[in-house]
Design a protein around this motif. Structure first.
Motif, PDB file in Angstrom:
ATOM      1  N   SER A 205     -87.663 -55.984  46.621  1.00 13.82           N
ATOM      2  CA  SER A 205     -87.958 -57.080  46.003  1.00 13.82           C
ATOM      3  C   SER A 205     -87.497 -57.304  44.542  1.00 13.82           C
ATOM      4  CB  SER A 205     -89.585 -57.013  45.844  1.00 13.82           C
ATOM      5  OG  SER A 205     -90.117 -56.849  46.945  1.00 13.82           O
TER       6      SER A 205
ATOM      7  N   SER B 274     -76.789 -58.369  64.668  1.00 14.86           N
ATOM      8  CA  SER B 274     -77.648 -57.783  63.830  1.00 14.86           C
ATOM      9  C   SER B 274     -77.793 -56.227  63.434  1.00 14.86           C
ATOM     10  CB  SER B 274     -79.472 -58.071  64.550  1.00 14.86           C
ATOM     11  OG  SER B 274     -79.000 -57.516  66.065  1.00 14.86           O
TER      12      SER B 274
ATOM     13  N   SER C  24     -79.171 -58.768  55.179  1.00 11.24           N
ATOM     14  CA  SER C  24     -80.012 -59.752  54.016  1.00 11.24           C
ATOM     15  C   SER C  24     -80.464 -60.964  54.738  1.00 11.24           C
ATOM     16  CB  SER C  24     -79.273 -60.097  52.922  1.00 11.24           C
ATOM     17  OG  SER C  24     -79.032 -58.725  52.244  1.00 11.24           O
ATOM     18  N   ALA C  25     -79.792 -61.306  55.797  1.00  5.56           N
ATOM     19  CA  ALA C  25     -79.983 -62.581  56.611  1.00  5.56           C
ATOM     20  C   ALA C  25     -81.706 -62.284  57.320  1.00  5.56           C
ATOM     21  CB  ALA C  25     -79.003 -63.124  57.453  1.00  5.56           C
ATOM     22  N   ASP C  26     -82.471 -63.202  57.586  1.00  2.96           N
ATOM     23  CA  ASP C  26     -83.595 -62.939  58.321  1.00  2.96           C
ATOM     24  C   ASP C  26     -83.454 -63.538  59.736  1.00  2.96           C
ATOM     25  OD1 ASP C  26     -84.969 -64.834  55.804  1.00  2.96           O
ATOM     26  OD2 ASP C  26     -83.555 -65.493  57.123  1.00  2.96           O
ATOM     27  N   GLN C  27     -82.349 -63.659  59.932  1.00  2.00           N
ATOM     28  CA  GLN C  27     -82.140 -64.002  61.720  1.00  2.00           C
ATOM     29  C   GLN C  27     -80.678 -63.358  62.130  1.00  2.00           C
ATOM     30  OE1 GLN C  27     -81.557 -67.990  62.879  1.00  2.00           O
ATOM     31  NE2 GLN C  27     -82.625 -68.547  60.642  1.00  2.00           N
TER      32      GLN C  27
ATOM     33  N   LYS D 159     -83.578 -49.661  52.932  1.00  2.00           N
ATOM     34  CA  LYS D 159     -83.456 -51.051  53.081  1.00  2.00           C
ATOM     35  C   LYS D 159     -82.873 -51.887  54.233  1.00  2.00           C
ATOM     36  CE  LYS D 159     -81.285 -55.454  50.974  1.00  2.00           C
ATOM     37  NZ  LYS D 159     -80.409 -55.663  49.835  1.00  2.00           N
TER      38      LYS D 159
ATOM     39  N   ASN E 251     -88.528 -52.285  51.671  1.00  2.00           N
ATOM     40  CA  ASN E 251     -88.380 -53.552  51.487  1.00  2.00           C
ATOM     41  C   ASN E 251     -87.862 -53.729  49.988  1.00  2.00           C
ATOM     42  OD1 ASN E 251     -89.536 -55.422  53.212  1.00  2.00           O
ATOM     43  ND2 ASN E 251     -90.606 -56.277  51.847  1.00  2.00           N
TER      44      ASN E 251
ATOM     45  N   ARG F 222     -84.809 -53.456  57.656  1.00  2.00           N
ATOM     46  CA  ARG F 222     -84.223 -54.891  58.304  1.00  2.00           C
ATOM     47  C   ARG F 222     -84.068 -54.519  59.932  1.00  2.00           C
ATOM     48  NH1 ARG F 222     -84.089 -59.521  55.885  1.00  2.00           N
ATOM     49  NH2 ARG F 222     -84.606 -59.226  53.750  1.00  2.00           N
TER      50      ARG F 222
ATOM     51  N   ALA G 163     -87.499 -54.360  61.572  1.00  2.00           N
ATOM     52  CA  ALA G 163     -88.387 -55.658  61.512  1.00  2.00           C
ATOM     53  C   ALA G 163     -87.860 -56.364  62.460  1.00  2.00           C
ATOM     54  CB  ALA G 163     -88.554 -56.156  60.086  1.00  2.00           C
ATOM     55  N   GLY G 164     -86.189 -56.357  62.466  1.00  2.00           N
ATOM     56  CA  GLY G 164     -85.689 -57.349  63.351  1.00  2.00           C
ATOM     57  C   GLY G 164     -85.461 -57.078  64.822  1.00  2.00           C
TER      58      GLY G 164
END
Lengths: 278, 278
Positions: free
Chosen positions: A154, A85, A42-45, B92, A152, B96, B99-100
């Motif tokens: 949302s 990651s 859930s983190a974007d990095q 999901k 994704n 990630r 994309a990551g």
DNA sequence: AAATTGAGTTCCAAATAATGGAACATCAAT
DNA sequence: ATTGATGTTCCATTATTTGGAACTCAATTT
């Protein structure tokens, strides 16, 4: 004990909640490990050990082993710089999940058809807790990256597919989901209270269509309709989406019936291909 | 007991091996649960309880709880007809992961460039145990379904990317991976013995290119080159693939240098963007 | 209709694995 | 060299998983 002077008290409600608002019942060790995975996903990095330690409420030693196990299993990957990651083994699993998803396969031709009729982007998604997960999309410029939307997650309360899905839930479930939402006002139009949302669900149930009137992203509108299968136990929806400058509310309105028809056709197909039981 | 007259025997080597040939060390409860997930994900149709029971070697009660937990967590989904399939929560996670993935992001423009130069399909993949997992692809007819190849797991020994990756492994690891392969002769050209494979790896190391000469699917050829990062600890490759009727061995040969150049450029970019450490 | 089979589910004492506090290691910056 | 921050390992205690057996339910056979 946490409550030394209060032994007679019942065990507290224990509402462990994940980021997506799902209460995770006792899935034991697995649940805890997946919760950690979810944090990283859930983190974007990439997150470092201490970052994860801060948000998971696990003791250091425990968290360390959980992470090690996840890495060993390929669900996480540990960078040279000690950052975690999401691991590529999940790609393999997801590829199977997607390819094997009958709902998606059945819906696909109808999505294409709807795209041909409208010329705009068509999305298919399902409800999962208080999130909608996109299963497929059809759009003009296929050059857009794969996975760009598929998978994704949302919020339910500000997307067409999400609200359409909600409208198909029985009231008790609807209430539970709405209660679990943490509202965030993405745009000026975002429905940001349970009351507004519930009222809108009522309208959706009456009309058969949900709209996203720039409620999630400014300049983006959509019409959606619910798709559900009592038999297979899921709830979702499909939508036609486009930029506000190109799509007037009237045009959107005129597509409503097309979207409902597509949703109906998909449900009919599912009945035909999966139905004859019981 | 299976061996009534043979009590003095040592406990057997216990080579727990998953479908992909990875030995799973002690990842405890998580490992066992993921192994079950892998069984379901590796089947190409939904499995019923008894089917899984037969291939997992878990007792009934245990398996049942593992499955229940996986379902509860959304990693599996349980159909009305008691059949298990891979759950959409994995989508999901995978979205990630994809994309990551920095490697993929860095490689992408080079894949496009290589596609422009050759006009044929370009694949990017990484080694995972004795499988290659495809991370990305670029092809002419973008109409081909998303996820069609991404996330797919194929054998290392009969794919261009796989053999290219093998050629970049240090000898001890190479030996270990080769030892774990269960060869299957997909076509007449498939390399089906460790010796043939090892000999070919030698040639790949010398020339810098791996070829798939209709070794996996009849009528499909490809040239590949290895990509690896000591620093980030992974090994993979990229390839140009096409139908045999359109692509002569000579044409394939003429692309070899392009593929090597692309691989080199990707590694250089990675060095530039991730390199300055140590 | 009763009996049988097959498939899935639940139960609980014994066996095993997870927990978590604290000590240890490693590395960068002072 | 010393400090501080970050990541890793250890191991007695504790909690969870295990797995055999008993149970339920539905479909099929007698």
């Amino acid at each position: 004990m946490d409550n030394p002077g209060d032994e007679a008290v019942e065990a507290p409600p224990q509402v462990d909640e994940t980021a997506s608002g799902r209460k995770h019942a006792d899935t034991g060790t697995l649940g805890k490990a997946i919760a950690v995975l979810d944090i990283v996903a859930s983190a974007d990095q990439p997150m470092r050990f201490t970052d994860i330690l801060a948000v998971s409420n696990q003791p250091r030693g425990t968290l360390h082993r959980q992470l090690s196990n996840l890495v060993e299993e390929g669900l996480l990957s540990l960078g040279r710089d000690h950052s975690y990651s999401v691991g590529i083994r999940l790609l393999k699993f997801a590829a199977r999940a997607w390819a094997g998803n009958q709902f998606r396969a059945i819906a696909e031709p109808h999505l294409r058809n709807l795209h041909d009729l409208t010329g705009e982007t068509v999305h298919l998604g399902v409800l999962r807790g208080n999130e909608v997960i996109y299963l497929d999309k059809v759009e003009s410029r296929q050059a857009v990256r794969m996975y760009s939307q598929i998978g994704n997650a949302s919020p339910v309360y500000c997307t067409g597919v999400g609200k359409a899905g909600l409208s198909a839930l029985p009231d008790p479930e609807l209430k539970a989901v709405v209660a679990s939402i943490k509202f965030h006002r993405f745009t000026d139009s975002t429905l940001a209270t349970p009351e507004e949302l519930i009222r809108e669900i009522g309208e959706i149930r009456a009309s058969g269509n949900a709209y996203d009137r720039e409620e999630h992203e400014p300049g983006i509108r959509c019409v959606a309709a619910p798709i559900y299968s009592e038999d297979r136990g899921f709830v979702g929806g499909l939508s036609v989406t486009g930029p506000a400058y190109r799509i007037s509310p009237e045009l959107l309105e005129s597509w409503a019936v097309l979207v409902r028809n597509a949703a109906g056709a998909i449900m009919e197909d599912m009945g035909a291909r999966l139905g004859p039981r019981t």
